[in-house]
Design a protein around this motif. Structure first.
Motif, mmCIF file in Angstrom:
data_model
loop_
_atom_site.group_PDB
_atom_site.id
_atom_site.type_symbol
_atom_site.label_atom_id
_atom_site.label_comp_id
_atom_site.label_asym_id
_atom_site.label_seq_id
_atom_site.Cartn_x
_atom_site.Cartn_y
_atom_site.Cartn_z
ATOM 1 N N TYR A 15 73.808 -36.300 41.648
ATOM 2 C CA TYR A 15 73.963 -35.795 43.011
ATOM 3 C C TYR A 15 72.787 -34.952 43.500
ATOM 4 O O TYR A 15 72.765 -34.568 44.667
ATOM 5 N N MET A 16 71.820 -34.649 42.631
ATOM 6 C CA MET A 16 70.644 -33.906 43.080
ATOM 7 C C MET A 16 69.431 -34.835 43.229
ATOM 8 O O MET A 16 68.311 -34.486 42.894
ATOM 9 N N ARG A 17 69.675 -36.017 43.746
ATOM 10 C CA ARG A 17 68.608 -36.978 44.004
ATOM 11 C C ARG A 17 68.997 -37.793 45.230
ATOM 12 O O ARG A 17 70.115 -37.663 45.736
ATOM 13 N N PRO A 18 68.077 -38.620 45.772
ATOM 14 C CA PRO A 18 68.432 -39.440 46.945
ATOM 15 C C PRO A 18 69.688 -40.263 46.727
ATOM 16 O O PRO A 18 70.009 -40.641 45.596
ATOM 17 N N ALA A 19 70.410 -40.512 47.805
ATOM 18 C CA ALA A 19 71.711 -41.183 47.740
ATOM 19 C C ALA A 19 71.545 -42.666 47.439
ATOM 20 O O ALA A 19 71.683 -43.533 48.314
ATOM 21 N N GLU A 20 71.219 -42.970 46.209
ATOM 22 C CA GLU A 20 71.087 -44.339 45.746
ATOM 23 C C GLU A 20 71.898 -44.513 44.469
ATOM 24 O O GLU A 20 72.178 -43.548 43.761
ATOM 25 N N THR A 21 72.269 -45.752 44.196
ATOM 26 C CA THR A 21 73.024 -46.046 42.977
ATOM 27 C C THR A 21 72.153 -46.828 42.012
ATOM 28 O O THR A 21 71.397 -47.713 42.406
ATOM 29 N N PHE A 22 72.283 -46.487 40.733
ATOM 30 C CA PHE A 22 71.562 -47.165 39.665
ATOM 31 C C PHE A 22 72.567 -47.603 38.602
ATOM 32 O O PHE A 22 73.647 -47.014 38.479
ATOM 33 N N PRO A 23 72.231 -48.620 37.811
ATOM 34 C CA PRO A 23 73.166 -49.055 36.760
ATOM 35 C C PRO A 23 73.521 -47.946 35.775
ATOM 36 O O PRO A 23 74.634 -47.919 35.233
ATOM 37 N N GLU A 24 72.589 -47.009 35.545
ATOM 38 C CA GLU A 24 72.852 -45.927 34.594
ATOM 39 C C GLU A 24 73.888 -44.931 35.105
ATOM 40 O O GLU A 24 74.420 -44.143 34.317
#
Length: 244
Positions: free
Chosen positions: A200-209
């Motif tokens: 939650y402390m990074r840009p609002a993107e989703t990654f597999p991890e």
């Protein structure tokens, strides 16, 4: 301490119950589906209970700080009225946090295919499905979730450093008790707040991890929180020894 641990255990139980049953069902089912209303309900309840969990952990840290750094004032400072007020504030803060996250996503125009790259409904995976520019909404989500987690992280670690500073000239037994409390804080921070801050402390993107990181703060940490805070307690250890 046990007053707050009661509420922490209750929030842990409800928090994991929001995710685990659906996760087990999806693992056994051939087709993994969830309705829109169920998804929004899961999002609201998950954020509500997650907010309560974070704020109750802050209450536990404050309780331990008063017990170690101001022991003669403990019974006055942490009166039953004060404890009830802290719990009320935790539930109010959890509701406000959940309502803000819910309102950020409920009005999003969603496009097909409606496939969520996650095992539960969260803000970031839902933003990925939107047919509109979600940059500002993503920033608001970061400010809300990320800031709450960061402030709590600072409070937990700050209380630990203050306790260590206070006991530096105390007898060995007193230092051992305080170190046990600090080790509990550090363990909780590592299991719960580490993955939360990474997501939650990074840009609002989703990654597999993200799914692997989410396992820590949705299942593993809530399962171990009561054990961490009780088994590191000397009174609890003595009670277990007597029982055995």
């Amino acid at each position: 301490m046990y007053f707050f641990l009661n509420y922490l255990s209750l929030s842990d139980l409800c928090y994991t119950s929001t995710v685990v049953p659906k996760l087990i069902t999806d693992l056994l089912a051939e087709r993994k589906t969830i309705s829109y209303s169920s998804c929004m309900t899961q999002l609201f309840i998950l954020q509500f209970l997650g907010g309560i969990e974070i704020f109750v952990l802050t209450g536990v840290a404050y309780d331990r700080y008063v017990a170690v750094c101001r022991p003669l004032h403990y019974t006055v400072t942490m009166s039953r009225q004060r404890c009830n007020a802290v719990i009320t504030a935790c539930y109010t803060g959890g509701f406000m946090h959940s309502a803000s996250q819910f309102l950020l996503t409920i009005f999003l125009p969603l496009c097909g295919p409606h496939e969520i790259d996650h095992y539960f409904c969260d803000v970031y995976p839902l933003l990925k499905l939107a047919c509109a520019d979600t940059y500002r909404i993503g920033l608001l989500a970061i400010v809300d979730s990320g800031l709450v987690a960061l402030v709590t992280f600072v409070i937990l670690m700050g209380s630990c450093f203050l306790m260590l500073h206070t006991i530096r000239g105390c007898p060995a037994e007193s230092r051992a008790k305080a170190l046990s409390t600090c080790s509990s804080h550090v363990t909780v921070v590592g299991l719960f707040f580490g993955p939360v801050l990474l997501i939650y402390m990074r840009p609002a993107e989703t990654f597999p991890e993200d799914k692997a990181f989410a396992l820590f703060y949705t299942i593993i940490a809530p399962m171990f929180n009561p054990l961490i805070y009780t088994l590191r307690n000397l009174e609890m250890k003595n009670a277990v020894r007597k029982m055995l």
